[in-house]
Write a protein that holds these residues in place. Structure first.
Motif, PDB file in Angstrom:
ATOM      1  N   SER A 256      43.693 -36.335 -71.932  1.00 16.14           N
ATOM      2  CA  SER A 256      43.788 -37.149 -73.152  1.00 16.14           C
ATOM      3  C   SER A 256      44.190 -36.297 -74.360  1.00 16.14           C
ATOM      4  O   SER A 256      44.939 -36.746 -75.226  1.00 16.14           O
ATOM      5  CB  SER A 256      42.468 -37.871 -73.406  1.00 16.14           C
ATOM      6  OG  SER A 256      41.420 -36.927 -73.579  1.00 16.14           O
ATOM      7  N   ALA A 257      43.697 -35.059 -74.402  1.00 17.55           N
ATOM      8  CA  ALA A 257      44.051 -34.172 -75.504  1.00 17.55           C
ATOM      9  C   ALA A 257      45.534 -33.785 -75.423  1.00 17.55           C
ATOM     10  O   ALA A 257      46.222 -33.708 -76.446  1.00 17.55           O
ATOM     11  CB  ALA A 257      43.179 -32.926 -75.494  1.00 17.55           C
ATOM     12  N   ARG A 258      46.029 -33.569 -74.208  1.00 15.50           N
ATOM     13  CA  ARG A 258      47.455 -33.257 -74.047  1.00 15.50           C
ATOM     14  C   ARG A 258      48.317 -34.432 -74.474  1.00 15.50           C
ATOM     15  O   ARG A 258      49.366 -34.260 -75.095  1.00 15.50           O
ATOM     16  CB  ARG A 258      47.748 -32.907 -72.597  1.00 15.50           C
ATOM     17  CG  ARG A 258      47.229 -31.534 -72.244  1.00 15.50           C
ATOM     18  CD  ARG A 258      47.960 -30.933 -71.144  1.00 15.50           C
ATOM     19  NE  ARG A 258      49.389 -30.870 -71.458  1.00 15.50           N
ATOM     20  CZ  ARG A 258      50.249 -30.134 -70.806  1.00 15.50           C
ATOM     21  NH1 ARG A 258      49.841 -29.401 -69.829  1.00 15.50           N
ATOM     22  NH2 ARG A 258      51.503 -30.132 -71.114  1.00 15.50           N
ATOM     23  N   ALA A 259      47.862 -35.649 -74.152  1.00 18.88           N
ATOM     24  CA  ALA A 259      48.615 -36.835 -74.547  1.00 18.88           C
ATOM     25  C   ALA A 259      48.664 -36.952 -76.067  1.00 18.88           C
ATOM     26  O   ALA A 259      49.714 -37.249 -76.651  1.00 18.88           O
ATOM     27  CB  ALA A 259      47.989 -38.084 -73.942  1.00 18.88           C
TER      28      ALA A 259
ATOM     29  N   LEU B  96      51.704 -36.207 -81.147  1.00 20.85           N
ATOM     30  CA  LEU B  96      51.842 -35.526 -82.429  1.00 20.85           C
ATOM     31  C   LEU B  96      53.168 -34.768 -82.495  1.00 20.85           C
ATOM     32  O   LEU B  96      53.823 -34.744 -83.534  1.00 20.85           O
ATOM     33  CB  LEU B  96      50.674 -34.562 -82.658  1.00 20.85           C
ATOM     34  CG  LEU B  96      50.724 -33.747 -83.941  1.00 20.85           C
ATOM     35  CD1 LEU B  96      50.534 -34.652 -85.147  1.00 20.85           C
ATOM     36  CD2 LEU B  96      49.666 -32.668 -83.916  1.00 20.85           C
ATOM     37  N   ALA B  97      53.565 -34.187 -81.367  1.00 13.55           N
ATOM     38  CA  ALA B  97      54.823 -33.431 -81.331  1.00 13.55           C
ATOM     39  C   ALA B  97      56.023 -34.339 -81.577  1.00 13.55           C
ATOM     40  O   ALA B  97      57.034 -33.894 -82.120  1.00 13.55           O
ATOM     41  CB  ALA B  97      54.963 -32.718 -79.997  1.00 13.55           C
ATOM     42  N   LEU B  98      55.909 -35.591 -81.188  1.00 11.83           N
ATOM     43  CA  LEU B  98      57.008 -36.526 -81.448  1.00 11.83           C
ATOM     44  C   LEU B  98      57.136 -36.849 -82.926  1.00 11.83           C
ATOM     45  O   LEU B  98      58.239 -37.000 -83.449  1.00 11.83           O
ATOM     46  CB  LEU B  98      56.801 -37.823 -80.661  1.00 11.83           C
ATOM     47  CG  LEU B  98      56.908 -37.718 -79.148  1.00 11.83           C
ATOM     48  CD1 LEU B  98      56.521 -39.042 -78.512  1.00 11.83           C
ATOM     49  CD2 LEU B  98      58.308 -37.308 -78.747  1.00 11.83           C
ATOM     50  N   VAL B  99      55.992 -36.950 -83.606  1.00 12.38           N
ATOM     51  CA  VAL B  99      55.997 -37.351 -85.012  1.00 12.38           C
ATOM     52  C   VAL B  99      56.163 -36.158 -85.939  1.00 12.38           C
ATOM     53  O   VAL B  99      56.978 -36.177 -86.856  1.00 12.38           O
ATOM     54  CB  VAL B  99      54.698 -38.121 -85.343  1.00 12.38           C
ATOM     55  CG1 VAL B  99      54.659 -38.517 -86.792  1.00 12.38           C
ATOM     56  CG2 VAL B  99      54.558 -39.327 -84.451  1.00 12.38           C
ATOM     57  N   LYS B 100      55.358 -35.116 -85.702  1.00 13.31           N
ATOM     58  CA  LYS B 100      55.380 -33.929 -86.556  1.00 13.31           C
ATOM     59  C   LYS B 100      55.468 -32.687 -85.680  1.00 13.31           C
ATOM     60  O   LYS B 100      54.446 -32.069 -85.356  1.00 13.31           O
ATOM     61  CB  LYS B 100      54.130 -33.874 -87.423  1.00 13.31           C
ATOM     62  CG  LYS B 100      54.028 -35.018 -88.399  1.00 13.31           C
ATOM     63  CD  LYS B 100      52.842 -34.867 -89.302  1.00 13.31           C
ATOM     64  CE  LYS B 100      52.805 -36.018 -90.290  1.00 13.31           C
ATOM     65  NZ  LYS B 100      51.694 -35.899 -91.217  1.00 13.31           N
ATOM     66  N   PRO B 101      56.674 -32.291 -85.293  1.00 14.18           N
ATOM     67  CA  PRO B 101      56.823 -31.162 -84.374  1.00 14.18           C
ATOM     68  C   PRO B 101      56.310 -29.842 -84.934  1.00 14.18           C
ATOM     69  O   PRO B 101      55.757 -29.025 -84.191  1.00 14.18           O
ATOM     70  CB  PRO B 101      58.321 -31.094 -84.110  1.00 14.18           C
ATOM     71  CG  PRO B 101      58.964 -32.106 -84.947  1.00 14.18           C
ATOM     72  CD  PRO B 101      57.929 -32.922 -85.616  1.00 14.18           C
ATOM     73  N   ASP B 102      56.444 -29.626 -86.245  1.00 16.28           N
ATOM     74  CA  ASP B 102      55.982 -28.371 -86.818  1.00 16.28           C
ATOM     75  C   ASP B 102      54.460 -28.259 -86.784  1.00 16.28           C
ATOM     76  O   ASP B 102      53.908 -27.200 -86.496  1.00 16.28           O
ATOM     77  CB  ASP B 102      56.508 -28.198 -88.245  1.00 16.28           C
ATOM     78  CG  ASP B 102      56.192 -29.384 -89.137  1.00 16.28           C
ATOM     79  OD1 ASP B 102      55.993 -30.493 -88.609  1.00 16.28           O
ATOM     80  OD2 ASP B 102      56.165 -29.206 -90.369  1.00 16.28           O
TER      81      ASP B 102
END
Length: 135
Positions: free
Chosen positions: A61-64, A69-75
């Motif tokens: 669940s944490a990886r998901a 988050l990486a899709l929305v805010k990659p930095d």
């Protein structure tokens, strides 16, 4: 006759230069492509290493949540990943991090990177003709 000879010499010299530089260009392109392949392979190995470390550290669940988050805010996701990998390398993690643990880490990173926005108005003092209407 001199013009014809001069033109023949120019054509011969141009052919020599094209052969010489053309060969160098192909050799340079071969070097550039092999260099790019090496960089791509190194980047791919690094990505695989990061993913394997994160798979060991985070539960599903944490990886998901982190991938969302990486899709929305990659930095920001990259900063959290770096933080988690650093903690894992120094042995600061006891076990797998759950989604709630990841949320706490996200809040910490968010507080550290939070920017305060201030707005300052600079109003110009100009003689305004509207103040003195002489109708």
């Amino acid at each position: 006759m001199a013009d014809e000879e001069l033109e023949a010499i120019r054509r011969q010299r141009m052919a020599e230069l094209q052969a010489k530089h053309g060969g160098l260009m192909w050799n340079q392109m071969d070097l550039d492509s092999s260099d790019q392949q090496g960089q791509q392979e190194a980047k791919q190995r690094e990505t695989e290493m990061r993913n394997s470390i994160l798979a060991q550290v985070l539960d599903q669940s944490a990886r998901a949540r982190l991938s969302n988050l990486a899709l929305v805010k990659p930095d920001k996701a990259k900063a959290v990943e770096n933080y988690l990998i650093q903690m894992a390398r120094f042995g600061q993690l006891g076990g797998k991090i759950t989604e709630n643990g990841l949320i706490e880490i996200l809040e910490k990173v968010n507080q550290q990177t939070e920017k305060k926005t201030t707005v300052k108005f600079n109003r110009r003092r100009v003689m305004d003709s509207d103040e003195e209407d002489d109708d």
